[in-house]
Design an enzyme around this catalytic site. Structure first.
Site, mmCIF file in Angstrom:
data_model
loop_
_atom_site.group_PDB
_atom_site.id
_atom_site.type_symbol
_atom_site.label_atom_id
_atom_site.label_comp_id
_atom_site.label_asym_id
_atom_site.label_seq_id
_atom_site.Cartn_x
_atom_site.Cartn_y
_atom_site.Cartn_z
ATOM 1 N N CYS A 1 -1.907 8.505 4.305
ATOM 2 C CA CYS A 1 -2.064 8.352 3.066
ATOM 3 C C CYS A 1 -3.337 8.231 2.052
ATOM 4 C CB CYS A 1 -1.624 6.367 2.814
ATOM 5 S SG CYS A 1 -2.575 5.706 3.506
ATOM 6 N N GLU B 1 1.197 -1.392 0.086
ATOM 7 C CA GLU B 1 -0.094 0.190 0.075
ATOM 8 C C GLU B 1 1.173 0.762 -0.117
ATOM 9 O OE1 GLU B 1 -1.325 3.482 1.097
ATOM 10 O OE2 GLU B 1 -1.150 2.005 3.261
#
Length: 558
Positions: free
Chosen positions: A340, A306
């Site tokens: 994020c 990720e």
């Protein structure tokens, strides 16, 4: 031997009833509460003590003498912890010990492995709660609420829900058996070891990256971020106290370069569980691909990552203005934009812009920026000097650009901590630099579009960024929402309607994106755990074969 085999098969079927997981309730730390008092005491303890953190290999604490410092990012003259970096010799030893520990760990029944992580969840909710929160606040710059939703709630949720998801996987069996045979699916860990590389911004991610593969029977070598070593060390201690056997998860702070040289070039490397920058992930991906072509590995390593994001809020002219403003202020500036999933670009219709502009500016000006352990702070400092310099460069670029205007914020001060004011940039061009590039800081760039160009602007939103992590549409018109779905179906792995693009909850919104945002293996779901096992089909025949011939071969005339 037969009894042991029976226990192993039991782990594949996972027949035990596990505790039903529920999302960990979050504490508010209101004035006068015991929770607030205990957390403040923990913060004071860490402010006045420097913790020395070793590497751990095979259950033994090892101090290499190559010592680095973790600073308090909002007060960078204060050392929060020192940590010993793993060297080449220790990394080699860690691999050897992991492989030696592998057979015994994977042979434990599922219930026994699960018990370790369920107990760790309870320890993090009790004995270690305030220490892991305080270390996350001071070391990673999180205010009390941001630490609570991360280091307490999400970390505990990962441990508990992963057990549930693992059990569901193990219970999946072939739906049919032909007469005279029995079909079985067993699930075994990967053949070698898994490397976990975790980021600074979520303590819970470090815990999940290391524990999820281990729950499925794998051995793991964990490299925590150097700017999050203390909180990661505390959750690691909770795992050990919960009964995690020596050698199952090795704790290896240190250089990413060394890790790459020694852990990815080994024949037994079988998987990577990664959260971090797209650039680093791409480098690792290339390295493993080159090694694969060169015949270094036994098989194809499972690469799970990720990475970055350029996450968006998109407002339709039917949207609720107050809801959009409040969600955008939270989504863009909580934790200084260092999630994020943080909102870093927004698209606003011209008809609503004047009232939204005033509300956004007023909201930003009301945000208190201060020390992370000041319970009145809404935002604190960014993580380190490199991050500070990078964010400042985007702000300075906007100040000098004819295509951009800073409408609020823009001040940077590194004299005490790495403080960057929440900043909003108004871009004339939808492809302006800060509309396209990941900044990872408290900077929101806005493009105001003509109301009549809703679909055209949706297309721009989809094509502007290489990332596809999170995004939101704000509208009360169902047609507009469905139109956004159509245009943005590949632009966000987590897509929100009338809500901010941050805050995915384990067990509710599996998290991950595609394109340059990663492999979209959805942390907080069974999809992620499937990556850490290898399925094996077993067919047992109960009826002996009496002839090798088939009926069509028998001709009564011959």
């Amino acid at each position: 031997m037969l009894r042991n085999t029976s226990r192993v098969l039991m782990s594949h079927f996972a027949r035990a009833n596990i505790p039903t997981p529920v999302n960990q309730p979050m504490l508010n730390y209101e004035v006068g509460s015991t929770h607030r008092k205990l957390l403040k005491e923990a913060c004071a303890k860490f402010r006045n003590t420097t913790i020395d953190i070793p590497c751990v290999v095979g259950g033994k604490e090892i101090r290499t003498g190559d010592v680095q410092k973790q600073l308090i990012c909002s007060d960078h003259n204060k050392v929060l912890a020192t940590f010993h970096q793993a060297n080449a010799e220790l990394l080699k030893l860690a691999v050897e010990n992991s492989m030696e520990s592998k057979a015994q760990w994977e042979s434990l029944p599922f219930e026994a492995r699960s018990a370790v992580f369920l107990k760790a969840a309870d320890l993090l909710n009790t004995k270690y709660r305030y220490d892991v929160l305080a270390s996350t606040m001071l070391g990673q710059g999180k205010t009390v609420w941001q630490a609570e939703i991360d280091a307490a709630a999400e970390g505990i949720d990962f441990l508990r829900f992963n057990v549930k998801y693992a059990q569901e996987i193990y219970q999946q069996q072939p739906p049919a058996n032909s007469a005279g045979c029995w079909n079985i699916l067993t699930y075994q860990p990967l053949e070698g070891y898994v490397v976990a590389i975790s980021p600074f911004n979520f303590t819970a991610i470090g815990l999940n990256l290391s524990s999820a593969p281990a729950l499925m029977g794998n051995v793991v070598l964990w490299k925590p971020a150097s700017t999050a070593v203390l909180s990661n060390w505390i959750v690691y201690k909770a795992l050990l106290e919960a009964g995690l056997p020596a050698g199952v998860i090795q704790f290896l702070p240190g250089s990413g370069r060394l890790v790459g040289e020694h852990l990815f070039n080994n024949r037994n490397f079988s998987g990577l569980h990664f959260t971090g920058s797209t650039g680093v992930f791409n480098d690792i991906y290339k390295k493993t691909a080159d090694n694969l072509v060169a015949g270094v590995y036994k098989g194809y390593p499972r690469i799970v990552g990720e990475t970055g994001g350029k996450d968006f809020h998109f407002l339709h002219n039917s949207g609720d203005v107050e809801n959009f403003v409040n969600n955008t202020l939270r989504g863009a500036f909580e934790y200084q934009g260092q999630k994020c999933s943080a909102c870093s670009r927004a698209y606003i219709p011209q008809s609503l812009w004047p009232q939204i502009k005033d509300r956004l500016v007023t909201g930003v000006k009301s945000m208190k920026m201060g020390q992370s352990d000041d319970f009145s702070s809404f935002v604190s400092a960014v993580i380190d000097k490199n991050s500070f310099n990078n964010i400042q460069s985007y702000i300075e670029h906007a100040k000098a650009s004819p295509d951009a205007e800073i409408i609020v914020g823009g001040k940077c001060d590194s004299s005490v901590g790495w403080f960057v004011e929440p900043t909003i940039i108004l871009a004339k061009d939808p492809h302006y630099k800060s509309m396209e590039e990941e900044i990872f800081g408290p900077v929101l760039t806005i493009y105001v579009y003509e109301d009549s160009k809703f679909e055209e602007t949706l297309k721009i939103c989809d094509e502007t960024s290489p990332y596809a992590l999170t995004g939101s549409i704000f509208s009360t018109c169902r047609y507009a929402i469905e139109t956004a779905h159509k245009y943005l179906k590949n632009a966000a792995g987590n897509f929100y309607i009338n809500d901010k693009c941050t805050g995915a909850v384990v067990g509710q919104q599996p998290f991950g994106g595609s394109r340059a945002s990663g492999t979209n293996d959805k942390a907080g779901s069974s999809l992620n755990l499937l990556r850490w096992i290898s399925a094996r089909t077993i067919k047992e025949n109960f009826v002996p074969l009496t002839s090798f011939t088939y009926p069509y071969m028998i001709d009564p005339e011959n």
